[in-house]
Write a protein that holds these residues in place. Structure first.
Motif, PDB file in Angstrom:
ATOM      1  N   ALA A  49      -7.416  -0.446  -1.894  1.00  0.00           N
ATOM      2  CA  ALA A  49      -7.350   0.433  -3.100  1.00  0.00           C
ATOM      3  C   ALA A  49      -5.831   0.928  -3.041  1.00  0.00           C
ATOM      4  O   ALA A  49      -5.035   0.788  -1.864  1.00  0.00           O
ATOM      5  N   ILE A  50      -5.185   1.138  -4.130  1.00  0.00           N
ATOM      6  CA  ILE A  50      -4.222   1.903  -4.523  1.00  0.00           C
ATOM      7  C   ILE A  50      -4.288   3.053  -5.216  1.00  0.00           C
ATOM      8  O   ILE A  50      -5.056   3.156  -6.346  1.00  0.00           O
ATOM      9  N   CYS A  51      -3.724   4.327  -4.481  1.00  0.00           N
ATOM     10  CA  CYS A  51      -3.972   5.677  -4.817  1.00  0.00           C
ATOM     11  C   CYS A  51      -2.565   6.381  -5.206  1.00  0.00           C
ATOM     12  O   CYS A  51      -1.720   6.062  -4.148  1.00  0.00           O
ATOM     13  N   ILE A  52      -2.503   7.094  -6.334  1.00  0.00           N
ATOM     14  CA  ILE A  52      -1.248   7.663  -6.532  1.00  0.00           C
ATOM     15  C   ILE A  52      -1.201   8.683  -5.558  1.00  0.00           C
ATOM     16  O   ILE A  52      -2.094   9.305  -4.719  1.00  0.00           O
ATOM     17  N   ASP A  53       0.010   9.323  -5.220  1.00  0.00           N
ATOM     18  CA  ASP A  53       0.171  10.243  -4.287  1.00  0.00           C
ATOM     19  C   ASP A  53      -0.039  11.631  -4.539  1.00  0.00           C
ATOM     20  O   ASP A  53       1.026  12.379  -4.938  1.00  0.00           O
ATOM     21  N   ASP A  54      -1.281  11.765  -4.863  1.00  0.00           N
ATOM     22  CA  ASP A  54      -1.955  12.980  -5.186  1.00  0.00           C
ATOM     23  C   ASP A  54      -3.016  13.446  -4.209  1.00  0.00           C
ATOM     24  O   ASP A  54      -3.816  12.760  -3.816  1.00  0.00           O
ATOM     25  N   LYS A  55      -2.640  14.687  -3.556  1.00  0.00           N
ATOM     26  CA  LYS A  55      -3.185  15.151  -2.342  1.00  0.00           C
ATOM     27  C   LYS A  55      -4.800  15.016  -2.789  1.00  0.00           C
ATOM     28  O   LYS A  55      -5.717  14.654  -1.843  1.00  0.00           O
ATOM     29  N   TYR A  56      -5.484  15.487  -3.871  1.00  0.00           N
ATOM     30  CA  TYR A  56      -6.721  15.575  -4.178  1.00  0.00           C
ATOM     31  C   TYR A  56      -7.420  14.037  -4.088  1.00  0.00           C
ATOM     32  O   TYR A  56      -8.399  13.851  -3.927  1.00  0.00           O
ATOM     33  N   GLN A  57      -6.674  13.240  -5.027  1.00  0.00           N
ATOM     34  CA  GLN A  57      -7.154  12.102  -5.286  1.00  0.00           C
ATOM     35  C   GLN A  57      -7.233  11.224  -3.970  1.00  0.00           C
ATOM     36  O   GLN A  57      -8.032  10.439  -3.713  1.00  0.00           O
ATOM     37  N   LEU A  58      -6.095  11.229  -3.042  1.00  0.00           N
ATOM     38  CA  LEU A  58      -6.199  10.774  -1.741  1.00  0.00           C
ATOM     39  C   LEU A  58      -7.459  11.256  -0.866  1.00  0.00           C
ATOM     40  O   LEU A  58      -7.970  10.432  -0.194  1.00  0.00           O
ATOM     41  N   ARG A  59      -7.524  12.682  -0.810  1.00  0.00           N
ATOM     42  CA  ARG A  59      -8.583  13.230  -0.179  1.00  0.00           C
ATOM     43  C   ARG A  59     -10.034  12.545  -0.703  1.00  0.00           C
ATOM     44  O   ARG A  59     -10.785  12.072   0.241  1.00  0.00           O
ATOM     45  N   ALA A  60     -10.108  12.497  -1.877  1.00  0.00           N
ATOM     46  CA  ALA A  60     -11.375  11.743  -2.603  1.00  0.00           C
ATOM     47  C   ALA A  60     -11.613  10.262  -2.060  1.00  0.00           C
ATOM     48  O   ALA A  60     -12.640   9.908  -1.707  1.00  0.00           O
ATOM     49  N   GLN A  61     -10.476   9.546  -1.983  1.00  0.00           N
ATOM     50  CA  GLN A  61     -10.570   8.174  -1.699  1.00  0.00           C
ATOM     51  C   GLN A  61     -11.044   8.231  -0.049  1.00  0.00           C
ATOM     52  O   GLN A  61     -12.105   7.490   0.273  1.00  0.00           O
ATOM     53  N   LEU A  62     -10.475   8.816   0.743  1.00  0.00           N
ATOM     54  CA  LEU A  62     -10.682   8.808   2.066  1.00  0.00           C
ATOM     55  C   LEU A  62     -11.956   9.255   2.315  1.00  0.00           C
ATOM     56  O   LEU A  62     -12.858   8.808   3.367  1.00  0.00           O
ATOM     57  N   SER A  63     -12.418  10.412   1.574  1.00  0.00           N
ATOM     58  CA  SER A  63     -13.703  10.900   1.994  1.00  0.00           C
ATOM     59  C   SER A  63     -14.819   9.921   1.732  1.00  0.00           C
ATOM     60  O   SER A  63     -15.813   9.938   2.280  1.00  0.00           O
ATOM     61  N   GLN A  64     -14.737   9.230   0.620  1.00  0.00           N
ATOM     62  CA  GLN A  64     -15.637   8.094   0.310  1.00  0.00           C
ATOM     63  C   GLN A  64     -15.835   7.116   1.204  1.00  0.00           C
ATOM     64  O   GLN A  64     -16.804   6.700   1.882  1.00  0.00           O
ATOM     65  N   TRP A  65     -14.639   6.604   2.033  1.00  0.00           N
ATOM     66  CA  TRP A  65     -14.599   5.656   2.838  1.00  0.00           C
ATOM     67  C   TRP A  65     -15.266   6.060   4.100  1.00  0.00           C
ATOM     68  O   TRP A  65     -15.892   5.645   4.881  1.00  0.00           O
ATOM     69  N   ILE A  66     -14.792   7.680   4.647  1.00  0.00           N
ATOM     70  CA  ILE A  66     -15.198   7.740   5.833  1.00  0.00           C
ATOM     71  C   ILE A  66     -16.674   8.141   5.852  1.00  0.00           C
ATOM     72  O   ILE A  66     -17.389   8.195   6.990  1.00  0.00           O
ATOM     73  N   ALA A  67     -17.347   8.361   4.660  1.00  0.00           N
ATOM     74  CA  ALA A  67     -18.710   8.776   4.436  1.00  0.00           C
ATOM     75  C   ALA A  67     -19.542   7.214   4.499  1.00  0.00           C
ATOM     76  O   ALA A  67     -20.640   7.312   4.708  1.00  0.00           O
TER      77      ALA A  67
END
Length: 173
Positions: A49-67
């Motif tokens: 994935a490519i995600c813009i440098d936004d703290k909350y969007q980054l957390r959402a993407q990483l949270s999805q993957w670590i779950a």
């Protein structure tokens, strides 16, 4: 510590995240490099994935993957510098169960030989969350090459002795 290595390669399930406000699939040289190297080393890239440098969007993407029980490793590139938009450390660190301090230290040590004191501006870091190993590198392709060839290629290889990260990630369900 020899018990932490095996005689055969255990392919890991890897997700690659590019943090960028400007890159897309056609210009994502760093993310594409990490995908190519992971595959060439015998691992499975199961998400990108490519995600813009936004703290909350980054957390959402990483949270999805670590779950996701099918993802064992996340390789992230970008967002680790000192500009106001570089928020990867602030986004990811609160999600970590524990840090891998040696990754950032070793990355900067190796990088010093390549870019001198400019390496002090690198905030490369790593950690574990929910049994998922997460490695965060600067956004340049050269920095990704430094991290892959100098650290990750061996540390993600279950055959590397005396130890590696493969036995520490959650098994794939």
């Amino acid at each position: 510590m020899a018990h932490l290595a095996s005689d055969t390669l255990t392919p890991l399930q890897i997700a690659v995240l590019t943090v960028s406000d400007t890159r897309d699939e056609s210009t994502d040289t760093s993310g594409n490099y990490l995908v190519e190297q992971a595959k060439a080393s015998g691992h499975n890239v199961v998400a990108k994935a490519i995600c813009i440098d936004d703290k909350y969007q980054l957390r959402a993407q990483l949270s999805q993957w670590i779950a996701d029980p099918s993802i064992q490793v996340v390789l992230s590139t970008g967002g680790t510098g000192f500009t106001a938009r570089d928020t990867t450390p602030e986004a990811f660190a609160p999600l970590f169960d524990r840090q891998i301090e040696g990754f950032g230290e070793l990355f900067r040590h190796i990088s010093y030989g390549e870019i001198g004191t400019s390496t002090v501006q690198s905030r490369a870091f790593a950690g574990f969350a929910n049994g998922t190993a997460i490695f965060c590198m600067p956004g340049s392709t050269n920095a990704c090459k430094t991290a892959w060839t100098g650290i990750l290629q061996e540390q993600l290889d279950s055959r590397h002795r005396p130890c590696n990260f493969a036995p520490h990630v959650s098994p794939v369900e």
